[in-house]
Design a protein around this motif. Structure first.
Motif, PDB file in Angstrom:
ATOM      1  N   LEU A  86       0.857  -1.182   0.000  1.00 46.58           N
ATOM      2  CA  LEU A  86       0.000   0.000   0.000  1.00 46.58           C
ATOM      3  C   LEU A  86       0.891   1.230   0.000  1.00 46.58           C
ATOM      4  O   LEU A  86       1.698   1.420   0.910  1.00 46.58           O
ATOM      5  N   ILE A  87       0.760   2.072  -1.029  1.00 44.69           N
ATOM      6  CA  ILE A  87       1.529   3.307  -1.145  1.00 44.69           C
ATOM      7  C   ILE A  87       0.561   4.484  -0.988  1.00 44.69           C
ATOM      8  O   ILE A  87      -0.347   4.653  -1.795  1.00 44.69           O
ATOM      9  N   ILE A  88       0.758   5.278   0.047  1.00 44.87           N
ATOM     10  CA  ILE A  88      -0.088   6.447   0.304  1.00 44.87           C
ATOM     11  C   ILE A  88       0.734   7.698  -0.011  1.00 44.87           C
ATOM     12  O   ILE A  88       1.864   7.845   0.439  1.00 44.87           O
TER      13      ILE A  88
ATOM     14  N   VAL B  76       3.399  -1.133   3.945  1.00 44.95           N
ATOM     15  CA  VAL B  76       2.741   0.158   3.756  1.00 44.95           C
ATOM     16  C   VAL B  76       3.811   1.238   3.748  1.00 44.95           C
ATOM     17  O   VAL B  76       4.715   1.234   4.589  1.00 44.95           O
ATOM     18  N   VAL B  77       3.725   2.162   2.792  1.00 44.61           N
ATOM     19  CA  VAL B  77       4.642   3.298   2.745  1.00 44.61           C
ATOM     20  C   VAL B  77       3.823   4.578   2.651  1.00 44.61           C
ATOM     21  O   VAL B  77       2.977   4.713   1.758  1.00 44.61           O
ATOM     22  N   LEU B  78       4.060   5.510   3.577  1.00 48.17           N
ATOM     23  CA  LEU B  78       3.434   6.827   3.532  1.00 48.17           C
ATOM     24  C   LEU B  78       4.460   7.816   3.020  1.00 48.17           C
ATOM     25  O   LEU B  78       5.538   7.964   3.601  1.00 48.17           O
ATOM     26  N   CYS B  79       4.113   8.506   1.923  1.00 46.95           N
ATOM     27  CA  CYS B  79       5.090   9.320   1.189  1.00 46.95           C
ATOM     28  C   CYS B  79       4.807  10.818   1.240  1.00 46.95           C
ATOM     29  O   CYS B  79       5.173  11.551   0.325  1.00 46.95           O
TER      30      CYS B  79
ATOM     31  N   ILE C 108       5.781  -1.173   7.955  1.00 43.93           N
ATOM     32  CA  ILE C 108       5.250   0.154   7.660  1.00 43.93           C
ATOM     33  C   ILE C 108       6.374   1.169   7.720  1.00 43.93           C
ATOM     34  O   ILE C 108       7.100   1.251   8.719  1.00 43.93           O
ATOM     35  N   ALA C 109       6.557   1.930   6.650  1.00 41.39           N
ATOM     36  CA  ALA C 109       7.591   2.955   6.594  1.00 41.39           C
ATOM     37  C   ALA C 109       6.944   4.308   6.320  1.00 41.39           C
ATOM     38  O   ALA C 109       6.178   4.448   5.371  1.00 41.39           O
ATOM     39  N   ILE C 110       7.265   5.279   7.161  1.00 38.65           N
ATOM     40  CA  ILE C 110       6.802   6.653   6.969  1.00 38.65           C
ATOM     41  C   ILE C 110       7.999   7.461   6.497  1.00 38.65           C
ATOM     42  O   ILE C 110       9.018   7.541   7.203  1.00 38.65           O
TER      43      ILE C 110
ATOM     44  N   ILE D 128       8.507   2.156  11.111  1.00 37.87           N
ATOM     45  CA  ILE D 128       9.707   2.987  11.186  1.00 37.87           C
ATOM     46  C   ILE D 128       9.511   4.326  10.472  1.00 37.87           C
ATOM     47  O   ILE D 128       8.639   4.476   9.626  1.00 37.87           O
ATOM     48  N   SER D 129      10.394   5.276  10.821  1.00 34.64           N
ATOM     49  CA  SER D 129      10.624   6.469  10.008  1.00 34.64           C
ATOM     50  C   SER D 129      11.758   6.143   9.043  1.00 34.64           C
ATOM     51  O   SER D 129      12.762   5.533   9.448  1.00 34.64           O
ATOM     52  N   LEU D 130      11.631   6.557   7.794  1.00 35.97           N
ATOM     53  CA  LEU D 130      12.620   6.183   6.777  1.00 35.97           C
ATOM     54  C   LEU D 130      13.085   7.413   6.003  1.00 35.97           C
ATOM     55  O   LEU D 130      12.294   8.124   5.399  1.00 35.97           O
ATOM     56  N   HIS D 131      14.398   7.659   6.067  1.00 35.13           N
ATOM     57  CA  HIS D 131      15.005   8.752   5.298  1.00 35.13           C
ATOM     58  C   HIS D 131      15.338   8.247   3.899  1.00 35.13           C
ATOM     59  O   HIS D 131      16.165   7.337   3.750  1.00 35.13           O
TER      60      HIS D 131
END
Length: 239
Positions: free
Chosen positions: A6-8, A75-78, A131-133, A180-183
């Motif tokens: 899921l890409i948001i 899941v990735v929140l972009c 899940i990566a934000i 996680i938070s992802l840079h």
């Protein structure tokens, strides 16, 4: 093995690249963006694209429930905003203004926070979900040696706290989940475009390169890393 991602925030530079790359790898992708995508991606097998202005829309719960009716693996929140509408990152506190701070907090913090609020009950039931934000290294308080970029730094630092708090809550219900938070690193996109001139050689990566790196990092995440701020190469960053 085919995974369901899921890409948001899928209409942005990194979001679009993630969708393209994941589809090319044979994955199933559910994508959410504020605007509908008019790219060829929508016609590809394995892609379902949903248009939502925000997680506060009445239909958001139904959209997410439909997506999670099929097991979600990642899941990735972009969400991300650094400049626009005549506003640029502040070099001095003298340049702070309410509009820029509000815009940065709205997109970098509030929008992902409201999506996480909707997602957490669904994530509690997903085995080994990752899940990566997307955050930013400049949101690290410990790493900050240059100052400046007040609104963006503050919003991303707050986002990291959101992820840390949410990871603790999620772990109470799902020990296998990793949040996680992802840079993502410096990516050739609209967000970075005004600031690319003086970058060291090799630091700027294409959106496609960034997507490949992030997919690898997310795929290799372990539950022990939940709540961390992770660099694009998989190494930990300090909060």
């Amino acid at each position: 093995m085919t995974k369901h991602w899921l890409i948001i925030g899928a209409a942005g530079g990194i979001g679009k690249a993630l969708v393209r790359t994941l589809l090319a790898q044979g994955n199933k992708v559910s994508a959410i963006s504020r605007q509908s995508s008019h790219t060829d991606n929508q016609q590809q097998q394995g892609l379902h694209w949903y248009q939502l202005a925000s997680a506060e829309q009445p239909e958001a719960a139904d959209v997410l429930a439909a997506i999670f009716s099929d097991k979600v693996d990642a899941v990735v929140l972009c969400h991300g905003w650094l400049h626009g509408m005549g506003m640029q990152p502040e070099k001095s506190i003298r340049q702070l203004n309410r509009a820029a701070m509000q815009q940065s907090l709205e997109i970098n913090l509030i929008q992902p926070a409201l999506y996480l609020q909707q997602l957490l009950p669904l994530l509690q039931k997903q085995q080994n979900v990752k899940i990566a934000i997307l955050s930013a290294k400049v949101g690290s308080i410990t790493d900050n040696q240059l100052g400046g970029w007040y609104s963006y730094r503050m919003a991303k630092a707050a986002l990291n706290m959101l992820v840390k708090c949410s990871s603790i809550e999620l772990a109470r219900y799902n020990k296998e989940a990793t949040l996680i938070s992802l840079h993502p690193g410096t990516t050739d996109s609209e967000l970075s475009a005004p600031f690319q001139k003086n970058l060291p050689e090799g630091q700027l990566r294409s959106a496609a390169e960034t997507a490949l790196r992030l997919i690898q990092v997310i795929t290799e995440l372990r539950a022990a890393q939940t709540g961390a701020l992770i660099n694009w190469d998989g190494s930990p960053l300090p909060y």
